[in-house]
Design an enzyme around this catalytic site. Sequence first.
Site, PDB file in Angstrom:
ATOM      1  N   GLY A 189      86.465  24.763 -16.778  1.00 42.25           N
ATOM      2  CA  GLY A 189      86.947  24.616 -18.306  1.00 42.25           C
ATOM      3  C   GLY A 189      87.408  23.394 -17.957  1.00 42.25           C
ATOM      4  O   GLY A 189      87.716  23.023 -19.031  1.00 42.25           O
ATOM      5  N   ASP A 300      84.159  12.117 -14.391  1.00 42.48           N
ATOM      6  CA  ASP A 300      83.622  13.362 -13.970  1.00 42.48           C
ATOM      7  C   ASP A 300      83.603  13.074 -13.297  1.00 42.48           C
ATOM      8  O   ASP A 300      82.404  14.395 -12.348  1.00 42.48           O
ATOM      9  CB  ASP A 300      82.586  13.428 -14.917  1.00 42.48           C
ATOM     10  CG  ASP A 300      82.344  15.121 -15.172  1.00 42.48           C
ATOM     11  OD1 ASP A 300      83.860  15.987 -14.847  1.00 42.48           O
ATOM     12  OD2 ASP A 300      81.876  15.330 -15.657  1.00 42.48           O
TER      13      ASP A 300
END
Lengths: 548, 289
Positions: A189, A300
């Site tokens: 998540g 990321d």
Amino acid sequence: MIRRFLIAAAALLLVALNIRAQVSNDDLLHASSQPRDWLTYSGSYMSQRYSLLHQIDPANVKNLELKWVFQAQSLQKFEATPLVVHGVMYVTQAPNDVVALDAATGRAFWFYHYAVSPAAKPCCGAVNRGLAMLGHTLYMATNDSHLVALDSRNGQPIWNVEVAKAADGYAMTVAPLIIKDKVITGVAGGELGIRGFVAAYDVETGKEDWRFYTTAGPGDPGSGTWTSDAWAHGGAPIWTTGSYDPDLNLTYWGTGNPGPDYDPGARPGDNLYSASVVALDADTGKMKWYFQFSPNDAHDYDATQVPVLANTNWKGSPRKLMLWANRNGYFYVLDRTDGKFLSGTPFVRITWATGLDPQTGRPQLAHLEPGVPVFPGPEGATNWYSPSFSPHTGLFYIPAWSDFSAIFNRFPVPYKQGQHYTGGAITPAIPNGQMPVLSKLGPINTYTDAAGHGAVIAMDPTDGQKKWEFDMYDVTMSGILTTASDLLFVGGREGYFQSLDAKTGALLWKASLGGEIADGPMTYEVNGKQYVSVASGNSLFVFGLRDP
Amino acid sequence: MKPATGLTQAFRRLVKSPTTWSFGGRAIGCAGFALLVFCGFARGQNPAPGPEDSTPNYGGYAKADIAYGAQLYTAQCSGCHGVNGDAQPGINFRAGQFKRVASDNDLRMVITNGISGTAMPAWHFNNAELTSVVAYLRNMSKFNASNVVPGDAAHGKALYDSVGQCATCHRINGAGPFTGPDLTNVGAARSPDFLERTLLDADGAMLPNNRSIRAVTKANQTITGRRLNEDTYTVQLIDSNNRLVSLNKSDLREYTVLKASGMPSYKDKLSSKDVSDLVAYLLSLKGGQ
């Protein structure tokens, strides 16, 4: 008469073996030396994805033929690695169905359907990477963040506990890991503003035994690496299976990106323990050490790779190592007893950092102009696809994206519970151009020669040097398997399943399976025959040597 | 030590020259096709201005896109939002004041999906139109829409068929050769800025997926054509005789992916008005017969 007796005895023995079709803690501890079965996601606690099986070898690999196919009734990516125990294969069909198959023929014993709550929000595909098993029980982490225990003999649920709230952005895709009497899992998540954690549950009851939060909250060591309440939705998810060193009683887990992904200015500080590996006491969940690959990550660069453990010589003396090719493009060697940084070398083109501090391994950040492509791009230099370490060749094999870049655009995004929280967006490096993304977009590819391509990179951990590189035209999300006969198996987005010489990278055999390969190949043995499995598209393909 | 795909790697070395990529903060329009995922994504909120964006600075958005967006805005949006973009309470496009959006992606989503319960409908803009409307919304305060002279598509079509000689290579609605990209849908897939850049500098603007190839088989047969698809071991193309050809790289002696476009530059052949007219014609090609 004697002959008949022997046949009867053999039959009895077979029945006994089938009844014994279960997994003990001792089996898990010695999985590497019992290569007929495949007992954990990565094949053993060392997570080397290396098998001692050697019936298939460089000389006969050309005689591999398709033995059977399991066609999943799911259009999601097939990312699961099956388990095989005494001739029975247990595998998930995305998102969260489970099937038990005869590992020699592919015929099904039972099928279990799990209805995922519509509240589930897995960021990047309703996928699942596989199961854990202990005794007669299978364990599965679900997309709606439940942990489910099933009876391996009939697929009936034994217990089902909620690990986190799906509506708040928590999802689970990871294959759990069994250590002693605990089943360990973690939550995904990182694009939805969750607070990541690893947690252990009692194998019998599903009761939570311990929980380690991967963002340091007030009072936790490292809490000063976050400002205000950024830690509360700071991500650092867990979605790739960890490893375990029984001698040290430490379990190792890689953590994902801090949130919001692309806007580090929204969370000043190192953001511990995001983009890190954490070493946890397997009994208590207490952290013994951590190593952060990408402090205050802006790209990321999840550290959600499988922690590969190796016992090998380092500078002339035996040492407990951890080998780690990170999404950020560096290949690290750590001491897994204390997390000491031993070496770090780039394995693809990198522009986000100019190097690593030789003492600490901390990256020295490059000055990046806005709008200029960054190498590696957001999918990273590698990702969750399993690497492999062969103790026989001494090489570490990385499934890599080479020469891949993208433009990171950042803008502030307010946190809203359960909503996407990425703080930016990505544009291709080639103006108006295409770039490879999370999954295969169609059958046509005429751009990855310019936009970034896949490769298998063989690194020598002792000196950080590339031994060889096998380039693909398209990118790859396939894991890697090596065997004691020095074979390497790997797929790719193009749907080719290939066997390479692990020593040289030479192509020995290939089969065109048509669909994207996004799981890790594995191998097992039934009735004296070695098999190799790989998923392509929505189906699982199993190969073996042609019968003489 | 190179594995059996050393040939592939040699090809890669031949075709790869990242320095020719046009980096920088210029606006990135969006290819259609599989890139839809990315089409909607915002470009930088404050991208560095590219060299051609010097006066005035449009924040990295291309002037041709802004101008096209201004025409679309005037025709489709100004009825409710006003020519100055301030007719709806709480919204002032010139001042950058929005109610619900932050990024360009948000803008595209709102325009595409509308806002239920309000008067804002869902607009069926194609990618080129969306890119352009967003470019204009971001530059309303700097760009004088009343100065926009729309290109003359009819004259553009005449140029396409005459001095442009475009039909020598391109195909529209089933007519024409396969040498260059099919333009039947180009007005929906490509922004005005991209079309303009391609006309002026085809080599610089050419996308990797429009490259052609030259292969020589081990039997010394030379094959040239437009690359349709490629993987590690094979390549598919349409050759100069319009035949679909599939080649195994292991059967080839030479394999080259050509980075140069076969298309001429119209920089010195067409006036800027002619270019604008030709772009207007190309923008009218949206897939229908």
